[in-house]
Design a protein around this motif. Structure first.
Motif, mmCIF file in Angstrom:
data_model
loop_
_atom_site.group_PDB
_atom_site.id
_atom_site.type_symbol
_atom_site.label_atom_id
_atom_site.label_comp_id
_atom_site.label_asym_id
_atom_site.label_seq_id
_atom_site.Cartn_x
_atom_site.Cartn_y
_atom_site.Cartn_z
ATOM 1 N N SER A 93 0.819 -1.210 0.000
ATOM 2 C CA SER A 93 0.000 0.000 0.000
ATOM 3 C C SER A 93 0.855 1.263 0.000
ATOM 4 N N THR A 95 3.938 1.810 -1.616
ATOM 5 C CA THR A 95 4.719 2.152 -2.801
ATOM 6 C C THR A 95 4.382 1.234 -3.964
ATOM 7 N N ARG A 96 4.527 1.754 -5.187
ATOM 8 C CA ARG A 96 4.369 0.923 -6.376
ATOM 9 C C ARG A 96 5.644 0.151 -6.670
ATOM 10 N N GLU A 170 -0.216 -2.720 -14.825
ATOM 11 C CA GLU A 170 0.452 -2.452 -13.549
ATOM 12 C C GLU A 170 -0.375 -2.987 -12.376
ATOM 13 N N ARG A 187 -3.171 -3.885 -5.999
ATOM 14 C CA ARG A 187 -2.746 -2.582 -6.503
ATOM 15 C C ARG A 187 -2.852 -2.592 -8.026
ATOM 16 N N GLY A 189 -1.867 0.308 -10.683
ATOM 17 C CA GLY A 189 -1.320 1.656 -10.821
ATOM 18 C C GLY A 189 -1.280 2.353 -9.472
ATOM 19 N N GLU A 190 -1.935 3.506 -9.383
ATOM 20 C CA GLU A 190 -1.999 4.243 -8.118
ATOM 21 C C GLU A 190 -3.138 3.777 -7.223
ATOM 22 N N GLY A 191 -4.042 2.948 -7.767
ATOM 23 C CA GLY A 191 -5.182 2.475 -6.986
ATOM 24 C C GLY A 191 -4.818 1.302 -6.096
#
Length: 251
Positions: A93, A95-96, A170, A187, A189-191
């Motif tokens: 949660s 970082t990608r 992603e 996850r 992308g940013e979601g």
């Protein structure tokens, strides 16, 4: 390795006293895949109005991550046995970019199903690497009797792992079921989304109950509960995403 359920009872940043600002649950499969979800308790999270107690904004999340773990037996100078454990992150949660991200700790067994973890990591309150202690409790397994006539009670406790990897979108996700609990993180992308479920047993609260959900991405927690419809190396498809059944076993 046998699957495990671990509930954190407290964390202590030395030399401060111990406290527990979260409800933290870790599910680890027979092949050492894990999902670790840490939800802030109401007194430690921003006040918000929600129509449902089990649906929370991500502002109530302390940390959620999934990956694989390893443990190496050790013996201290006093002759007592412990294990040095490493948790390699695969989705988080925070970082990608999880390449090379891991954390480590020494696990000391205690009476009554408890384990004391000791190590060093960055204290989020100060940003300083600090010695810490975490006390973990492994509750007993409960056999899920779903009443569907598929003989689950006869098979015993169930362990399921569903995994998603879609590099084009992603997307990475892991759902783990061990006994009476199911947890999942995803996850894209940013979601980011997560869910936690528990089998409440027979009686007034019989059946699977969702304890918490954050985010609006779909997670295959339902299929993990309905293990009679799954097969190892099978697939669960939803929308554009294909989740693989990478573990399915009974113990």
């Amino acid at each position: 390795m046998a699957p495990s359920i671990s509930i954190r009872e407290h964390i202590r940043w030395l030399p401060d006293p111990a406290s527990e600002p979260t409800t933290t649950l870790v599910l680890t499969s027979a092949e050492n895949r894990f999902v670790d979800i840490r939800i802030l308790k109401p007194t430690h999270s921003p006040s918000t109005e929600s129509k449902r107690e089990d649906v929370l904004p991500l502002s109530h999340l302390d940390w959620a991550f999934a990956g694989t773990s390893t443990s190496v037996p050790q013996r201290g100078e006093d002759g007592k046995a412990f294990a040095h454990s490493t948790w390699k992150h695969w989705v988080s949660s925070k970082t990608r970019d999880v390449d090379g991200v891991s954390d480590e700790g020494d696990m000391f067994p205690l009476p009554e199903g408890r384990v004391l973890e000791k190590g060093r990591m960055s204290n989020p309150a100060t940003g300083v690497v600090t010695e810490y202690e975490e006390l973990w409790f492994d509750p007993p397994f409960r056999v899920v009797e779903d009443g569907k006539g598929d003989g689950e009670g006869e098979r015993g406790n169930c362990c399921v792992v569903l995994q998603l990897q879609d590099d084009e979108h992603e997307a990475r996700g892991v759902v783990v079921r061990v006994g009476q609990y199911v947890q999942g993180v995803l996850r894209v992308g940013e979601g980011f989304s997560l869910e936690r479920w528990e089998w409440k047993g027979k009686g007034k609260d019989e059946g699977w109950q969702r304890l918490v959900r954050m985010g609006d991405l779909w997670l295959p927690c339902g299929p993990a509960m309905d293990d009679g419809r799954l097969k190892e190396e099978g697939e669960v498809k939803y929308g554009e995403y294909l989740w693989k059944v990478v573990e399915l076993s009974y113990f």
